[in-house]
Design a protein around this motif. Sequence first.
Motif, short mmCIF file in Angstrom:
data_model
loop_
_atom_site.label_atom_id
_atom_site.label_comp_id
_atom_site.label_asym_id
_atom_site.label_seq_id
_atom_site.Cartn_x
_atom_site.Cartn_y
_atom_site.Cartn_z
N THR A 52 26.01 -21.81 17.20
CA THR A 52 26.93 -22.91 17.45
C THR A 52 27.95 -23.00 16.33
O THR A 52 27.60 -22.96 15.16
CB THR A 52 26.15 -24.24 17.53
OG1 THR A 52 24.96 -24.01 18.25
CG2 THR A 52 26.97 -25.30 18.22
N SER B 95 20.26 -10.94 34.96
CA SER B 95 21.07 -12.09 34.54
C SER B 95 22.32 -12.26 35.39
O SER B 95 22.87 -13.35 35.48
CB SER B 95 21.45 -11.93 33.08
OG SER B 95 22.12 -10.72 32.88
N GLU C 84 16.91 -15.33 23.45
CA GLU C 84 18.34 -15.45 23.21
C GLU C 84 18.56 -15.98 21.81
O GLU C 84 17.68 -16.60 21.22
CB GLU C 84 18.95 -16.45 24.19
CG GLU C 84 19.21 -15.91 25.56
CD GLU C 84 19.88 -16.96 26.43
OE1 GLU C 84 19.53 -18.15 26.27
OE2 GLU C 84 20.74 -16.61 27.24
N VAL C 85 19.75 -15.71 21.30
CA VAL C 85 20.14 -16.35 20.06
C VAL C 85 21.23 -17.34 20.42
O VAL C 85 22.15 -17.00 21.17
CB VAL C 85 20.70 -15.34 19.06
CG1 VAL C 85 21.05 -16.02 17.76
CG2 VAL C 85 19.71 -14.24 18.81
N ILE C 86 21.11 -18.55 19.91
CA ILE C 86 22.13 -19.54 20.18
C ILE C 86 22.88 -19.80 18.89
O ILE C 86 22.30 -20.21 17.89
CB ILE C 86 21.52 -20.84 20.72
CG1 ILE C 86 20.79 -20.51 22.02
CG2 ILE C 86 22.61 -21.88 20.96
CD1 ILE C 86 20.03 -21.66 22.59
N THR D 27 30.31 -21.44 25.77
CA THR D 27 30.64 -22.72 26.41
C THR D 27 31.14 -23.70 25.35
O THR D 27 30.91 -23.50 24.16
CB THR D 27 29.43 -23.35 27.12
OG1 THR D 27 28.34 -23.34 26.20
CG2 THR D 27 29.08 -22.63 28.38
N HIS E 34 16.83 -19.07 17.39
CA HIS E 34 16.28 -18.29 18.49
C HIS E 34 15.83 -19.23 19.60
O HIS E 34 15.35 -20.33 19.32
CB HIS E 34 15.06 -17.52 18.03
CG HIS E 34 15.41 -16.30 17.25
ND1 HIS E 34 16.14 -15.28 17.78
CD2 HIS E 34 15.13 -15.94 15.99
CE1 HIS E 34 16.30 -14.34 16.89
NE2 HIS E 34 15.71 -14.70 15.78
N SER E 35 15.97 -18.78 20.82
CA SER E 35 15.44 -19.56 21.91
C SER E 35 15.19 -18.63 23.08
O SER E 35 16.12 -18.11 23.68
CB SER E 35 16.44 -20.65 22.27
OG SER E 35 16.23 -21.10 23.58
N LYS F 215 25.69 -18.00 23.46
CA LYS F 215 24.32 -17.56 23.74
C LYS F 215 24.37 -16.05 23.95
O LYS F 215 25.11 -15.58 24.82
CB LYS F 215 23.79 -18.22 25.01
CG LYS F 215 23.43 -19.67 24.81
CD LYS F 215 22.79 -20.21 26.07
CE LYS F 215 22.63 -21.72 25.94
NZ LYS F 215 22.20 -22.32 27.18
N ILE G 112 29.40 -23.09 21.85
CA ILE G 112 28.02 -22.60 21.90
C ILE G 112 28.01 -21.18 22.45
O ILE G 112 28.45 -20.93 23.56
CB ILE G 112 27.14 -23.52 22.75
CG1 ILE G 112 27.14 -24.91 22.11
CG2 ILE G 112 25.72 -22.98 22.84
CD1 ILE G 112 27.12 -26.02 23.09
N GLY H 200 26.75 -11.95 26.35
CA GLY H 200 26.54 -13.35 26.00
C GLY H 200 27.43 -14.28 26.78
O GLY H 200 28.22 -13.86 27.62
N THR H 201 27.27 -15.57 26.53
CA THR H 201 28.13 -16.55 27.18
C THR H 201 28.70 -17.50 26.13
O THR H 201 28.12 -17.68 25.06
CB THR H 201 27.34 -17.40 28.20
OG1 THR H 201 26.25 -18.02 27.50
CG2 THR H 201 26.83 -16.57 29.34
#
Lengths: 177, 729
Positions: free
Chosen positions: B496, B610, B492-494, B571, B488-489, B585, B583, B568-569
């Motif tokens: 990877t 956003s 958001e959830v990241i 990258t 979590h951040s 997000k 990654i 989400g995104t």
Amino acid sequence: MAAENFNEKLQALLNSQMEMELAKKDVSNKELTKVLTFYIGDQVYGIEIPYVIEIIGVPPITVVPGVPDYIKGIINVRSKIVPVVNIRSRFGKEEIEFNDRTCIIIISTGDVSVGVIVDSVADVISVTENHVSKTPELNNVNTSKFIKYILEMDDGIKLVLDVSKLIDEHARDEAAQ
Amino acid sequence: MAKVEAGMESMLEMYIFETNTLLEQLDEILLRTEDANVFSEEDINEIFRIMHTIKGSSAMMGFENLQHLAHKGEDMFFVIREKPEIAKDAHFVYELIFEVSDLYKAEIEYIQNSGDDDYAPTDFSETFKKLEDATARLKAMESGEQATAASSAPTAQSADTNTAAPTAAADEGAMTVRVFFEDGCKMENLRAFLLLTKIKEEADVISCYPPDVESNADTAKEIVENGFVVTFKGFDNNNDAVIKAIEGAVNVQSYEIIDTPAAQPKQEEKPAEAPAPAAPAQTAAQVQPTAQPAAPAPAAAAQPAQAQPAEENKPAQAKEKSAVAKAQEDIKKANGGQKQSLISVNLSKLDQLHDIVGEIITTESMVIANPDLEGLELESFSKAARQLRKLTDELQDTVMSIRMVPLAGVFQKMGRIVRDMKIKLGKDAELILEGEGTGVDKSIVDNLNDPLMHLVRNCMDHGIESSTAERKALGKPEKAYVKLSAKHSSGEVIITVSDDGAGINCEKVLAKAAKSGLLAKPENEYTKKEIQNMILLPGFSTNEQVTEYSGRGVGMDVVKQNIEQVGGTLTVESEEGHGTSFIIKIPLTLAIVEGMKLQVGATIFTIPISSIKESLMVNDNQILHDTKQGEMIMIRGVCYPILRLHEKFRMPTKITNLEDGILLLVDVGGKNVCLFADRLIGEQPVVVKPFPKYLSQYNIKAEGLSGCTVMGDGTISLIIDVNNLISTN
């Protein structure tokens, strides 16, 4: 468990069938249903009470793009978002300005709710078999599509609307053709 | 043919859900055991339990093909249970069970998707055959070993008693009960079976009659006429608990106690002492030498000679006792130890709850900030209001947390993909999971499965070097890894997905992009990051060969789209020679959006913050016109098209001069547009609601609206979906 439910349902079905049998015996003066009547111009229309959720005044309507003209937009009825249809333009009649008597009747067929804008609400009447006459084959496609049956009451003729057709999109498409 | 019997439709959904969950568990156990290359007793029992539950519920739903499939699987594991060692290195077992698991999933999906009438059960006879062959092969292996290890048989045997009812101890304290079910409750045999399972939680079931209730539907009649007779011995001689269980069971009309511990010599009359558990005709049992003391005798019904094992058992009784105690412990562990503290709830109910909470919060602010209260000194009111606010906040948090599901389920599915590809591609790799307990909104989890699958496949296929020799030469450990991590951040959830493979070769990517005509500016102007992210473009694949798993040049862009759909995104970060990380997000929840309200005519629109880059007032001299009278604006040397919202949505407004209104520069997936609105109202978090059902026949979504929301004052605001807005323009 499942079987129990099934039995219960069956029982309920049998009961309702028995009731219907009983009802058939003295049809003529037994109350069929109640109908909410309302005015559009001078004509009296009706909607069967079981479909009616409530009657409200006209709140601010939020316009939604990309829908036919007769859908005026969406309103917030106690936190539920309900689309509103102007029945005048739905029937190909001219729209009039809203006044104090203009109402929205919220109708529902299970999962779909729609608000119908009418000129004013008239009454709730009891309908018996005696009053009902069949829908004549009218040429006016715009309205007759939506008529379920016609009531001949002492104080005049009332057209009872078929709510499922009013809500159903196929009826709309047919009416449009 | 109708899919299920009338009256069972309501059970179908539950059946599908339950079976899918069990299959996932099965996969998980298999992956673990395959790694460890040994079946622990616990694992085998768990597999048995899963197979058995699937078999039972399939039988109840009337899916005979599925029932048989599970049965055959059980047969195979029966042999393995006898001798777990033989499954060591027996990869064909895993292949086969994975195949069975896949067949199940496919069939269940088919059941789910096919209509009531066009469902035809799939024929699994080929798989049956394979399972039978495998069972035979295992048996052969087993008997081969048994010959050499005959002396160790008794010890191996003690494990068996685990599920086979300990017949020896039966004589003391056993109780026989005849149970009658309610009239007309249907499927008495299965009800008896359920009852049996329940009794097993409280007692050792010594025998029951009819013995084959769960597989033989004809026994239903017998049970209706004569009742269901079961002989059992309660744990710690506590038969009362069992009686209570019988009393509490569903559909049980009455029961009578035939035999109590005090008076019990009636046993010979009973036709068979078939130990009840698990499959009735576990073929493997027949291979066992009869000399084994406590042979579970499923074949007993056919061989009455074995029906009274009591005498044979006496010498072994002492040993048996300890085995019994152990067995009971195990059963308790399996059943009682983990009392169910979970319930499954229909998602639509949670959505409803979520909506209501959203409403409560809006209504609360309507009450507390009511204009009627303005200027009044209301000390105790404000105190109560504060208290209410605290509670509603808590309520909202709780509801949100209910919708959160851990990512573990999705992550663990990837284990299967890594395993399959590892074998197919001959690469040595392991899957490392990190932070799989991270919770994400259910609706997002459902949308993550496909993208993650693609990414993991990509890592396996393209990322990791094709041979261990290659890795060795590079000084990397032979075993590569694919790592899935989540954390979590700030809202958001990241997630990877990374590997320690070859990484992205920027030159190759650039050359390929140039070849495919994907470049928009001179090659030397691209940064490393830009180049790496090129692999996400549609139509890009550097892998020369199209493999079963990837290489068609579709995939990465679909992954990107899927992720963008849930807001989400995606990258890419890569270090050539050291590996690649994807990654992702995504927002914690879809339902609440931080929005910017803006006015166009009489309508209030909400745009997700956003997607807004900046807002600006313009002068007429900044506006450019193209040949088709399209308007554009130059901002810091870049030209953006202007989209007038009032024209787009056909909303009448007085403000049509660009100088009087405001422009919002929005950015979605690299596409930029300036939206023109009358004025900005302010930021507000909004609860996204779908448009009413009646409107779903019109394509409002394509107009660029994703839903609506009720604002504090009760009016409705339309939520703009910038992505659609731009693409339809």
